[in-house]
Design a protein around this motif. Structure first.
Motif, PDB file in Angstrom:
ATOM      1  N   ASP A 141       0.951  -1.236  -0.036  1.00 32.93           N
ATOM      2  CA  ASP A 141      -0.003  -0.035   0.128  1.00 32.93           C
ATOM      3  C   ASP A 141       1.063   1.274   0.042  1.00 32.93           C
ATOM      4  O   ASP A 141       1.319   1.820   1.023  1.00 32.93           O
ATOM      5  CB  ASP A 141      -0.685   0.073   1.302  1.00 32.93           C
ATOM      6  CG  ASP A 141      -1.769   1.262   1.383  1.00 32.93           C
ATOM      7  OD1 ASP A 141      -1.649   2.321   0.249  1.00 32.93           O
ATOM      8  OD2 ASP A 141      -2.418   1.385   2.463  1.00 32.93           O
ATOM      9  N   ASN A 201       0.039   4.188  -1.078  1.00 39.56           N
ATOM     10  CA  ASN A 201      -0.849   5.446  -1.068  1.00 39.56           C
ATOM     11  C   ASN A 201      -0.259   6.264  -2.045  1.00 39.56           C
ATOM     12  O   ASN A 201      -0.220   7.658  -1.996  1.00 39.56           O
ATOM     13  CB  ASN A 201      -0.484   6.170   0.317  1.00 39.56           C
ATOM     14  CG  ASN A 201      -1.200   5.449   1.319  1.00 39.56           C
ATOM     15  OD1 ASN A 201      -2.273   4.855   1.159  1.00 39.56           O
ATOM     16  ND2 ASN A 201      -0.777   5.384   2.465  1.00 39.56           N
ATOM     17  N   SER A 258      -8.046  -0.255  -5.860  1.00 35.28           N
ATOM     18  CA  SER A 258      -7.764  -0.893  -4.705  1.00 35.28           C
ATOM     19  C   SER A 258      -8.602  -0.189  -3.655  1.00 35.28           C
ATOM     20  O   SER A 258      -8.131  -0.991  -2.663  1.00 35.28           O
ATOM     21  CB  SER A 258      -6.388  -1.477  -4.588  1.00 35.28           C
ATOM     22  OG  SER A 258      -5.599  -0.051  -4.555  1.00 35.28           O
ATOM     23  N   TRP A 259      -8.904   0.788  -3.564  1.00 30.35           N
ATOM     24  CA  TRP A 259      -8.961   1.803  -2.344  1.00 30.35           C
ATOM     25  C   TRP A 259     -10.171   3.065  -3.068  1.00 30.35           C
ATOM     26  O   TRP A 259     -10.059   3.394  -4.024  1.00 30.35           O
ATOM     27  CB  TRP A 259      -8.014   2.228  -1.928  1.00 30.35           C
ATOM     28  CG  TRP A 259      -8.367   3.130  -0.566  1.00 30.35           C
ATOM     29  CD1 TRP A 259      -8.377   2.595   0.565  1.00 30.35           C
ATOM     30  CD2 TRP A 259      -8.646   4.590  -0.426  1.00 30.35           C
ATOM     31  NE1 TRP A 259      -8.439   3.551   1.609  1.00 30.35           N
ATOM     32  CE2 TRP A 259      -8.824   4.699   1.048  1.00 30.35           C
ATOM     33  CE3 TRP A 259      -8.565   5.549  -1.358  1.00 30.35           C
ATOM     34  CZ2 TRP A 259      -9.130   6.068   1.424  1.00 30.35           C
ATOM     35  CZ3 TRP A 259      -8.889   6.633  -0.757  1.00 30.35           C
ATOM     36  CH2 TRP A 259      -9.064   7.130   0.668  1.00 30.35           C
ATOM     37  N   THR A 308      -8.491  -7.426  -8.871  1.00 29.99           N
ATOM     38  CA  THR A 308      -8.619  -7.216  -7.517  1.00 29.99           C
ATOM     39  C   THR A 308      -9.830  -7.915  -7.105  1.00 29.99           C
ATOM     40  O   THR A 308     -10.668  -8.234  -7.833  1.00 29.99           O
ATOM     41  CB  THR A 308      -8.995  -5.831  -7.169  1.00 29.99           C
ATOM     42  OG1 THR A 308     -10.173  -5.340  -7.909  1.00 29.99           O
ATOM     43  CG2 THR A 308      -7.832  -4.802  -7.510  1.00 29.99           C
ATOM     44  N   HIS A 362      -9.525  -1.582   1.613  1.00 24.06           N
ATOM     45  CA  HIS A 362      -8.767  -1.737   0.432  1.00 24.06           C
ATOM     46  C   HIS A 362      -9.452  -3.153  -0.125  1.00 24.06           C
ATOM     47  O   HIS A 362      -9.780  -4.165   0.571  1.00 24.06           O
ATOM     48  CB  HIS A 362      -7.421  -1.979   0.858  1.00 24.06           C
ATOM     49  CG  HIS A 362      -6.728  -0.832   1.135  1.00 24.06           C
ATOM     50  ND1 HIS A 362      -5.831   0.060   0.317  1.00 24.06           N
ATOM     51  CD2 HIS A 362      -6.742  -0.033   2.322  1.00 24.06           C
ATOM     52  CE1 HIS A 362      -5.245   1.121   1.158  1.00 24.06           C
ATOM     53  NE2 HIS A 362      -5.828   1.283   2.214  1.00 24.06           N
ATOM     54  N   ASP A 369      -2.682   0.685  -3.974  1.00 25.21           N
ATOM     55  CA  ASP A 369      -1.976  -0.522  -3.798  1.00 25.21           C
ATOM     56  C   ASP A 369      -1.126  -1.032  -4.979  1.00 25.21           C
ATOM     57  O   ASP A 369      -1.857  -1.037  -6.012  1.00 25.21           O
ATOM     58  CB  ASP A 369      -2.767  -1.547  -3.095  1.00 25.21           C
ATOM     59  CG  ASP A 369      -3.407  -0.994  -2.106  1.00 25.21           C
ATOM     60  OD1 ASP A 369      -2.873  -0.801  -0.994  1.00 25.21           O
ATOM     61  OD2 ASP A 369      -4.718  -0.554  -2.196  1.00 25.21           O
TER      62      ASP A 369
END
Length: 97
Positions: free
Chosen positions: A11, A13, A42-43, A80, A88, A65
């Motif tokens: 991760d 960010n 992913s987020w 994913t 996430h 990620d």
């Protein structure tokens, strides 16, 4: 001297349009396993331990990620999937060494 096969993941960010992401890719010469398989955000997902408004989790989707590999590793697939009560999504790459 033989080259090393490298896998770097986490991760970070960092979305792909970040200048820090670009600098990382340029300096390491690693390949993002997402390339060629779509955006695959992913987020952010709804989870019981985070309290974002429903409209935020419906609209805000970022690819922060990442899985990076060296050029000697072939990426077969990247996707994913939902993770158990996480904000996430799991990022999954099938690799051939």
């Amino acid at each position: 001297m033989p080259s090393l096969s490298l896998i770097f993941l986490g991760d970070l960010n960092l979305p792909p349009w970040s200048p820090y992401y670009s600098r990382f890719v340029r300096r390491t010469k690693l390949h993002n396993t997402r390339l060629g398989f779509g955006i695959e955000p992913s987020w952010i997902e709804a989870a019981t331990h985070v309290h974002y408004p429903r409209w935020v989790t419906a609209l805000v989707k970022l690819s922060i990620d990442h899985i990076f590999v060296s050029s000697d590793i072939q990426v077969v697939d990247c996707t994913t999937s939902q993770a158990a009560n996480s904000d996430h999504r799991m990022l999954w790459s099938d690799l051939a060494l």
